[in-house]
Design an enzyme around this catalytic site. Sequence first.
Site, mmCIF file in Angstrom:
data_model
loop_
_atom_site.group_PDB
_atom_site.id
_atom_site.type_symbol
_atom_site.label_atom_id
_atom_site.label_comp_id
_atom_site.label_asym_id
_atom_site.label_seq_id
_atom_site.Cartn_x
_atom_site.Cartn_y
_atom_site.Cartn_z
ATOM 1 N N GLU A 59 1.585 0.037 8.391
ATOM 2 C CA GLU A 59 1.821 1.298 7.665
ATOM 3 C C GLU A 59 2.062 1.028 6.173
ATOM 4 O OE1 GLU A 59 3.898 4.172 9.944
ATOM 5 O OE2 GLU A 59 4.129 5.560 8.267
ATOM 6 N N GLY A 97 9.152 14.686 11.169
ATOM 7 C CA GLY A 97 10.256 13.756 10.975
ATOM 8 C C GLY A 97 10.599 12.996 12.242
ATOM 9 N N GLY A 154 4.358 15.013 11.644
ATOM 10 C CA GLY A 154 4.979 15.405 10.382
ATOM 11 C C GLY A 154 6.265 16.190 10.549
ATOM 12 N N GLU A 167 22.129 6.331 6.974
ATOM 13 C CA GLU A 167 20.977 6.838 6.210
ATOM 14 C C GLU A 167 20.955 6.207 4.827
ATOM 15 O OE1 GLU A 167 18.029 8.112 7.431
ATOM 16 O OE2 GLU A 167 19.381 9.530 8.417
ATOM 17 N N ASP A 177 11.794 2.963 12.473
ATOM 18 C CA ASP A 177 11.041 3.784 13.434
ATOM 19 C C ASP A 177 10.258 2.916 14.408
ATOM 20 O OD1 ASP A 177 12.021 5.925 12.056
ATOM 21 O OD2 ASP A 177 10.170 6.327 10.949
ATOM 22 N N SER A 234 -8.725 10.898 19.820
ATOM 23 C CA SER A 234 -7.392 11.466 20.030
ATOM 24 C C SER A 234 -7.551 12.864 20.588
ATOM 25 C CB SER A 234 -6.641 11.539 18.695
ATOM 26 O OG SER A 234 -5.523 12.392 18.832
ATOM 27 N N SER A 284 8.478 10.773 13.490
ATOM 28 C CA SER A 284 7.731 9.528 13.389
ATOM 29 C C SER A 284 6.591 9.413 14.404
ATOM 30 C CB SER A 284 8.676 8.332 13.500
ATOM 31 O OG SER A 284 8.222 7.334 12.635
#
Length: 362
Positions: A132, A96, A94, A6, A144, A40, A98
Site C-alpha cells: 500500500e 474507515g 472508504g 491514536e 490495519d 471482484s 480498512s
Amino acid sequence: MNLIGEHTDYNDGFVLPSAIGFYAHVAIAPRSDDKILLKSTAYDGQFEFHAAGLPEQKQDVWADYVLGVAHQLKRAGIPLTGANLLLHSEVPVGSGLSSSAALEVASALALQSLSGKTLPLQQIAKLCQSAENEFVGAHVGIMDQFVSCFGKEGHAVLIDCRSLDFELVPIPSNADFVICNTMVKHELSGGEYNQRRAQCEEGVLILSKFYPGIKALRDVSVEQLIGHESDLPAIVYRRCLHVVLENARTLDAVKCFASDDLATVGQLMRASHESLRDLYEVSCAELDTMVESAQGLPGFIGGRMTGGGFGGCTINLVERANSQEFAKEVAARYKARIGISPDVFVCSAANGAGVEADHAAV
Ligand code: ADP
Ligand code: MG
C-alpha cells in the site's frame, strides 16, 4: 478498528485495535497458463495480467492492491503462477474500516497458498503495508494489516509499534463495538498529517538534548515532557502531550479490560477524544457531534473518534443488550444535528485472516 491509541503508531507507541466480523474472501484457482485474472463482485469487468510480467506502475484501479501485494510476495521469494482470483468483500469501502487492508491480506494469503511456501504472518502484514505504501502510494501505518492478520475473536490486540510484539487483550463478552461513520472526510490543505509528524519529530529532537536516549515520543515519560514545557514551542508541546498521554491511556485501558473495569475504559476513551480534539487538533465538528450524540444513551460505556481524524468514524463501546437500540438512537441524533444519515455498524472482536477449506475444482 482502533479502540484507543491514536496518532501513536508513527511515534513508536501503542495501539489497541480489533479485527471485526466483516470479511474479504478471495477464492483462487491455478491456471495452466501464466495469466493472473482478477475479478471482484463489487465491480464490473476483470483484469488480466501475466505472472511473469506484472505492471511496474499502478493503474489507478482496485487491482493495484493485489498487484502491489503480488510484487511484494515475489520480492519475498514466493513464486507467482497463473491463477484466477475472485474477490468478495463484506467490508464497506472508504468507511474507515480498512477495506484495503482486508483486500491486501486476503490476496496475499490466496496467492501464497498456490506457491507451496508459507511466510510468517508478521511478514505478510508488513508486505501488505509495503504494497500500500510503495505501489498504491498511500502512507498508512502497519496497524490495519497487522490486526487483519492477528485479530482474534473476543480480543483486542495491543501492538507495540516499535517491536511489533503484540498481546491479545480479552474484551468482556457483554460489550459490543458500535462504529459510526460521520460520512464526511475533510480534505485539508497543508498536509495536516505530515505537519503532525514533523511536530512530533521536533519535540523528540529538543527533548533528546536533555535525555540522549530518546529516539521517539514513545521513550518520553509524562514527567520528562512536563518538566520541559518551556523548552518546546507551545504547539509542539501540545502535540507531544497528546502522544505521551495517549500511550499511557492505551496501556491503562489494557489493564482495565483485564480487571473488567469497563467504566474506566469508557473514561479513557473520552479523554482520548478530548485530547485529539484539543491538543492534537485532528477532530472536526461532525466527529465531535457524533461523540456527543452518544452521551447518556442506555448502555453507552465510552466513545471517541477513531482513525486519522478530520472525518471518518467514531468507535463506541456499548453494552450488548443495548447496542442495537444505541445504533438507531445515535444515528437519529446525528441526523437531527448534522443533517446527514450516518452508516452505523454494530460489531464485535472477530478472528483475523486465515485460509478456508480447499475445494476441488468443479
Ligand atoms: P478503506 O478505508 O476502506 O480502506 P481505501 O481508500 O484505503 O479505503 O481503500 C478502498 C479501495 O480498496 C477501493 O477504492 C478499492 O480500490 C479497494 N477495494 C476495497 N474493497 C474492494 C472490493 N470488494 N473489490 C475491489 N476493490 C476493493
Ligand atoms: Mg484503506
